[in-house]
Design a protein around this motif. Structure first.
Motif, mmCIF file in Angstrom:
data_model
loop_
_atom_site.group_PDB
_atom_site.id
_atom_site.type_symbol
_atom_site.label_atom_id
_atom_site.label_comp_id
_atom_site.label_asym_id
_atom_site.label_seq_id
_atom_site.Cartn_x
_atom_site.Cartn_y
_atom_site.Cartn_z
ATOM 1 N N ARG A 1 -31.395 -11.641 -16.259
ATOM 2 C CA ARG A 1 -32.356 -10.654 -16.755
ATOM 3 C C ARG A 1 -32.980 -11.046 -18.094
ATOM 4 O O ARG A 1 -33.978 -10.447 -18.508
ATOM 5 C CB ARG A 1 -31.668 -9.289 -16.866
ATOM 6 C CG ARG A 1 -31.478 -8.610 -15.514
ATOM 7 C CD ARG A 1 -30.399 -7.524 -15.555
ATOM 8 N NE ARG A 1 -30.684 -6.444 -16.473
ATOM 9 C CZ ARG A 1 -31.258 -5.280 -16.148
ATOM 10 N NH1 ARG A 1 -31.641 -5.069 -14.879
ATOM 11 N NH2 ARG A 1 -31.431 -4.332 -17.035
ATOM 12 N N SER A 2 -32.403 -12.041 -18.768
ATOM 13 C CA SER A 2 -32.938 -12.454 -20.071
ATOM 14 C C SER A 2 -34.045 -13.500 -19.940
ATOM 15 O O SER A 2 -34.637 -13.897 -20.933
ATOM 16 C CB SER A 2 -31.820 -13.009 -20.952
ATOM 17 O OG SER A 2 -31.372 -14.275 -20.475
ATOM 18 N N GLY A 3 -34.318 -13.944 -18.724
ATOM 19 C CA GLY A 3 -35.312 -14.988 -18.517
ATOM 20 C C GLY A 3 -36.590 -14.467 -17.877
ATOM 21 O O GLY A 3 -36.573 -13.490 -17.123
ATOM 22 N N LYS A 4 -37.703 -15.123 -18.175
ATOM 23 C CA LYS A 4 -38.952 -14.819 -17.473
ATOM 24 C C LYS A 4 -38.854 -15.269 -16.023
ATOM 25 O O LYS A 4 -39.439 -14.657 -15.124
ATOM 26 C CB LYS A 4 -40.120 -15.518 -18.171
ATOM 27 C CG LYS A 4 -40.413 -14.993 -19.564
ATOM 28 C CD LYS A 4 -41.585 -15.737 -20.213
ATOM 29 C CE LYS A 4 -41.870 -15.203 -21.618
ATOM 30 N NZ LYS A 4 -42.987 -15.928 -22.268
ATOM 31 N N PHE A 5 -38.096 -16.358 -15.821
ATOM 32 C CA PHE A 5 -37.904 -16.897 -14.486
ATOM 33 C C PHE A 5 -36.425 -17.212 -14.278
ATOM 34 O O PHE A 5 -35.704 -17.487 -15.234
ATOM 35 C CB PHE A 5 -38.736 -18.170 -14.290
ATOM 36 C CG PHE A 5 -40.208 -17.961 -14.421
ATOM 37 C CD1 PHE A 5 -40.950 -17.457 -13.364
ATOM 38 C CD2 PHE A 5 -40.870 -18.259 -15.608
ATOM 39 C CE1 PHE A 5 -42.316 -17.259 -13.486
ATOM 40 C CE2 PHE A 5 -42.232 -18.064 -15.739
ATOM 41 C CZ PHE A 5 -42.958 -17.552 -14.679
ATOM 42 N N SER A 6 -36.008 -17.160 -13.018
ATOM 43 C CA SER A 6 -34.628 -17.491 -12.664
ATOM 44 C C SER A 6 -34.632 -18.762 -11.820
ATOM 45 O O SER A 6 -35.232 -18.797 -10.733
ATOM 46 C CB SER A 6 -33.990 -16.346 -11.864
ATOM 47 O OG SER A 6 -32.706 -16.709 -11.393
ATOM 48 N N LEU A 7 -33.996 -19.804 -12.309
ATOM 49 C CA LEU A 7 -33.969 -21.080 -11.598
ATOM 50 C C LEU A 7 -32.989 -21.009 -10.438
ATOM 51 O O LEU A 7 -31.839 -20.582 -10.602
ATOM 52 C CB LEU A 7 -33.579 -22.202 -12.559
ATOM 53 C CG LEU A 7 -34.448 -22.340 -13.810
ATOM 54 C CD1 LEU A 7 -33.959 -23.493 -14.680
ATOM 55 C CD2 LEU A 7 -35.918 -22.529 -13.437
#
Length: 328
Positions: A184-190
């Motif tokens: 949830r802390s990222g703009k994108f999830s790898l």
């Protein structure tokens, strides 16, 4: 359409856990025109839940020897969640890679099981603005080539938060919560490929309202969502260009995350999954109805193409054995 739902009393290759097949039975029999047929020979289609396993080349012989599947393979449809799915039977697969996927025989499905209960618990809740461009946490051993490259290139890189763990679905409560907070802390999830091209992380990211970045060339998208509206596909060979690719979409990450969550709610929410599987199997049955025969199935199972795609040829098996010996 007349269906027969197979249990271990019918075929030894069916899962001993009959909860899924019973759920599917109840759901599919609610559909108009679908009835249950007790006579295996008279049924239009047979449904079997294969237990999770690593299936090597000898499994072909087991299918042929099975008293039901061997005779009626052309109308047997599986529900299969193997990490290294072979794609022998028709049916629904959560991890069948593109090189073994035949749209005339197979359908891609999401995972039925959600091992991290924190994901659905926090799905749809408001989250703080993203502090990272992209995040990832996982076990590199499941795909050393790709995941170790990811860690090597982006550990400590500005905008990225990538972490390695040695756990295998045995995470404690604190680790599960940390994982959710990281996503949830990222703009994108790898979402790099692991043992399989399909990853729980893809669907978890959708549930948490974060756009998944699918770094898995062999991933087959389950039908339903408009994947281009909320996810990114990055070739495994383009991993080094990941930052520049993501920056192009960074301004749209919130809208993409919202669409990802909406798609998850509509198609992959836990309350929808059994119905999704039922609809998928019925589409698969209608697509391949009347095609093939046990003889043509055996020919396909034993074909060089099938063996090569699964790494079952003699040179491939010897090479794999040598690689394991050298690694150990």
């Amino acid at each position: 359409m007349k269906l027969r739902f197979l249990t271990p009393s019918d075929v030894p290759l069916a899962s001993a856990d009959v909860s899924l097949i019973e759920s599917l039975r109840r759901e599919m029999l609610r559909r108009p025109g679908i009835v249950e047929e007790r006579d295996i020979q008279a049924a239009d289609a047979l449904v079997v839940h294969e237990p999770w396993a690593y299936r090597e080349w000898r499994y072909v012989d087991k299918l042929i020897a099975d008293p039901v599947i061997g005779r009626f393979s052309h109308k047997t449809y599986t529900v299969n969640s193997d990490d290294a799915a072979a794609g022998l039977l028709r049916g629904a697969y959560s991890c069948l890679p593109k090189n073994r996927f035949d749209p005339a025989l197979h359908a891609a499905t999401p995972f039925l099981v959600q091992p991290n209960e924190q994901v659905p618990a926090l799905a749809g809740t408001r989250r703080a603005p993203a502090t990272h461009l992209a995040t990832w946490r996982g076990n590199p051993k499941s795909n050393r080539g790709l995941r170790e490259r990811l860690l090597g290139q982006y550990s400590g890189a500005a905008g990225f938060k990538v972490e390695a763990t040695q756990s295998w679905l045995n995470h404690g409560v604190d680790e599960k919560l940390h994982y959710v907070q990281l996503v949830r802390s990222g703009k994108f999830s790898l979402c790099p490929a692991g043992w399989a091209a399909a990853s729980l992380r893809i669907f978890e990211s959708m549930a948490l309202g974060v756009a998944p970045v699918i770094i898995a060339d062999e991933f087959v998208e389950p039908a339903g969502p408009d994947w281009q509206a909320f996810s990114l596909r990055v070739k495994e060979s383009d991993l080094a260009s990941l930052e520049s690719i993501l920056q192009q979409y960074a301004g749209r990450h919130e809208a993409m995350g919202e669409r990802a969550y909406e798609a998850w709610c509509k198609h992959f929410h836990p309350s929808r999954l059994v119905a999704y599987y039922a609809d998928t199997l019925l589409r698969c049955m209608r697509t391949s109805a009347g095609s093939g025969s046990p003889a043509s199935d055996i020919e396909r199972w034993r074909s060089r193409r099938m063996y090569k795609a699964n790494g079952w040829t003699v040179p491939q098996r010897l090479s794999n054995r040598l690689r394991k010996l050298l690694h150990s």
